[in-house]
Enzyme design. Structure first.
Site, PDB file in Angstrom:
ATOM      1  N   THR A 170       0.971  -1.370   0.044  1.00  0.00           N
ATOM      2  CA  THR A 170       0.060  -0.047  -0.243  1.00  0.00           C
ATOM      3  C   THR A 170       1.023   1.358   0.055  1.00  0.00           C
ATOM      4  O   THR A 170       1.917   1.218   0.490  1.00  0.00           O
ATOM      5  CB  THR A 170      -0.819   0.026   1.267  1.00  0.00           C
ATOM      6  OG1 THR A 170      -2.050  -1.112   0.876  1.00  0.00           O
ATOM      7  CG2 THR A 170      -1.407   1.046   1.420  1.00  0.00           C
ATOM      8  N   ARG A 198     -14.432  -6.701   0.103  1.00  0.00           N
ATOM      9  CA  ARG A 198     -13.623  -6.396   1.381  1.00  0.00           C
ATOM     10  C   ARG A 198     -13.109  -5.036   1.350  1.00  0.00           C
ATOM     11  O   ARG A 198     -12.299  -4.625   0.017  1.00  0.00           O
ATOM     12  CB  ARG A 198     -12.579  -7.503   1.644  1.00  0.00           C
ATOM     13  CG  ARG A 198     -11.774  -7.092   2.899  1.00  0.00           C
ATOM     14  CD  ARG A 198     -10.497  -6.299   2.572  1.00  0.00           C
ATOM     15  NE  ARG A 198      -9.633  -6.396   3.643  1.00  0.00           N
ATOM     16  CZ  ARG A 198      -8.513  -5.459   3.800  1.00  0.00           C
ATOM     17  NH1 ARG A 198      -8.092  -4.568   2.817  1.00  0.00           N
ATOM     18  NH2 ARG A 198      -7.648  -5.434   4.766  1.00  0.00           N
ATOM     19  N   GLY A 200     -10.415  -2.221   3.574  1.00  0.00           N
ATOM     20  CA  GLY A 200      -9.874  -2.275   4.652  1.00  0.00           C
ATOM     21  C   GLY A 200      -9.572  -0.649   5.371  1.00  0.00           C
ATOM     22  O   GLY A 200     -10.638   0.157   5.045  1.00  0.00           O
ATOM     23  N   ASP A 201      -8.438  -0.391   6.022  1.00  0.00           N
ATOM     24  CA  ASP A 201      -8.430   1.058   6.502  1.00  0.00           C
ATOM     25  C   ASP A 201      -8.008   2.204   5.513  1.00  0.00           C
ATOM     26  O   ASP A 201      -8.425   3.042   5.669  1.00  0.00           O
ATOM     27  CB  ASP A 201      -7.333   0.913   7.438  1.00  0.00           C
ATOM     28  CG  ASP A 201      -5.866   0.586   6.899  1.00  0.00           C
ATOM     29  OD1 ASP A 201      -5.907  -0.476   6.380  1.00  0.00           O
ATOM     30  OD2 ASP A 201      -5.031   1.540   7.112  1.00  0.00           O
ATOM     31  N   THR A 221      -0.455   1.937   7.039  1.00  0.00           N
ATOM     32  CA  THR A 221      -0.408   0.636   6.607  1.00  0.00           C
ATOM     33  C   THR A 221      -0.258  -0.397   7.066  1.00  0.00           C
ATOM     34  O   THR A 221       0.348  -0.240   8.403  1.00  0.00           O
ATOM     35  CB  THR A 221       0.802   0.856   5.417  1.00  0.00           C
ATOM     36  OG1 THR A 221       1.034  -0.322   4.529  1.00  0.00           O
ATOM     37  CG2 THR A 221       2.277   0.880   6.120  1.00  0.00           C
ATOM     38  N   GLY A 222      -0.903  -1.584   6.681  1.00  0.00           N
ATOM     39  CA  GLY A 222      -0.884  -2.875   7.709  1.00  0.00           C
ATOM     40  C   GLY A 222      -1.954  -3.624   7.392  1.00  0.00           C
ATOM     41  O   GLY A 222      -3.009  -3.166   6.586  1.00  0.00           O
ATOM     42  N   GLY A 224      -5.625  -3.958   7.378  1.00  0.00           N
ATOM     43  CA  GLY A 224      -6.479  -3.127   7.565  1.00  0.00           C
ATOM     44  C   GLY A 224      -7.616  -3.348   8.663  1.00  0.00           C
ATOM     45  O   GLY A 224      -8.011  -2.516   9.264  1.00  0.00           O
TER      46      GLY A 224
HETATM   47  N1  ASP Z   1      -4.025  -1.572   4.862  1.00  0.00           N
HETATM   48  C1  ASP Z   1      -4.076  -2.320   3.529  1.00  0.00           C
HETATM   49  C2  ASP Z   1      -5.585  -3.024   3.714  1.00  0.00           C
HETATM   50  O1  ASP Z   1      -5.526  -3.625   4.648  1.00  0.00           O
HETATM   51  C3  ASP Z   1      -3.019  -3.225   3.222  1.00  0.00           C
HETATM   52  C4  ASP Z   1      -1.713  -2.445   3.507  1.00  0.00           C
HETATM   53  O2  ASP Z   1      -1.644  -1.528   4.087  1.00  0.00           O
HETATM   54  O3  ASP Z   1      -0.648  -3.032   2.899  1.00  0.00           O
HETATM   55  O4  ASP Z   1      -6.067  -3.133   2.653  1.00  0.00           O
END
Ligand code: ASP
Length: 309
Positions: A170, A198, A200-201, A221-222, A224
């Site tokens: 991301t 789906r 995420g964040d 990032t991480g 979500g």
């Molecule tokens: N945060 C992103 C998600 O969950 C993934 C990522 O940050 O790599 O969609």
């Protein structure tokens, strides 16, 4: 000191072979965003310029080349927030848009805050953007990864952020312009083998991104689901407001992510004075910044350099 730009290209166990491409992509994104800021452009435009470079770079999980969901499709999420007005523009689960952050910018210019799926794509047409064939967002590398992961049976999204796990690239940026305005922007294809629909964040105000000129700007990032649960971007900005330095606030936010929900990820943070915070508890994180002092950095940081978990 004004202006300032911080960017990231994902927090996960980035393998040695991918460190070079990540650094090169970060460098190009810094060039694009810094050019806007030093020409007295806005923080919003600087974030957009930097993120768009990374969306077009297939090294990263954003735009063309993103991971495929369980149905073998690319579904993109992006968001942008203006710290001066608290306006935001977010899109999610779009399948026919090559530049999702560009579409999010159009949403920012409307009265809505978030559009998803076909409604967002219809809005893109209304704003004069061209739609693409969904297949044109899929690259061969990801088609092969998808087939490999399918053969592997159930795939645990959490393993993606630990050594040897699948990638999560991301991208995001936070900027402070010459008038003291803050902005934050983020774009992703989400984790590999996510369920269709789906989200995420990344495109969610307060979770993946937040900007308020009175507090700061943050981009996360991480995984979500965990970042959503703690509202990480808003939490980090709130911690800044409580007189922590940006580095302390970023570290406290990531510590809370770990402690409250066992989450793995990273965040970048800027305060209204242009001070930087970067923290992550994954094996590595790709990030970079340009500051008015002339300091510039683009690197894949090691867990040991961060605050730890
Ligand atoms: N945060 C992103 C998600 O969950 C993934 C990522 O940050 O790599 O969609």
């Amino acid at each position: 000191m004004l202006p300032a730009l911080v960017i990231h290209g994902g927090a996960w166990a980035i393998p040695d072979a991918e460190v070079g491409p990540h650094q090169a992509g970060l460098d190009q994104a810094l060039d694009a965003g810094w050019e806007v800021l030093t020409s007295k452009g806005t923080a919003l435009d600087a974030c957009t310029a930097a993120v768009e470079v990374m969306e077009r770079d297939q090294t990263f999980d954003a735009g063309v080349g993103s991971f495929l969901n369980t149905a073998g499709q690319v579904e993109l999420d992006a968001g942008i927030m203006d710290g001066a007005t608290l306006n935001a523009g977010c899109v999610a689960a779009v399948r026919r848009v090559r530049d999702p952050l560009r579409l999010a910018c159009h949403v920012l210019d409307s009265w809505e805050v978030m559009l998803v799926g076909q409604g967002a794509e219809q809005f893109a047409l209304e704003r004069g953007m061209e739609l693409c064939e969904p297949e044109s967002l899929v690259v061969e590398r990801e088609r092969r990864r998808w087939e490999r992961l399918n053969q592997g049976g159930d795939f645990d999204q959490r393993t993606a952020f630990t050594p040897g796990g699948a990638p999560n690239d991301t991208v995001g940026a936070v900027a402070l312009d010459h008038l003291g305005r803050l902005a934050s922007a983020s774009s992703t294809g989400g984790p590999p083998r996510k369920r269709p629909g789906r989200v995420g964040d990344t495109p969610i105000v307060g979770a993946g991104l937040y900007a308020d000129d009175r507090m700061g700007a943050c981009c996360c990032t991480g995984l979500g689901e965990d970042i959503l649960r703690v509202g990480l971007a808003r939490l980090c900005c709130q911690l800044l407001h409580q007189e922590l330095s940006p580095q302390e606030a970023a570290e406290s936010g990531i510590a809370a992510l770990k402690e409250r929900v066992g989450g793995l990820g990273g965040c970048i943070l800027l305060d209204p004075k242009g001070r930087v915070g970067v923290a992550f508890n994954t094996a590595r994180m790709a990030f970079g910044y340009c500051l008015a002092s002339g300091e510039r950095r683009a690197k894949v940081g090691e867990f040991e350099d961060s605050m730890g978990g």
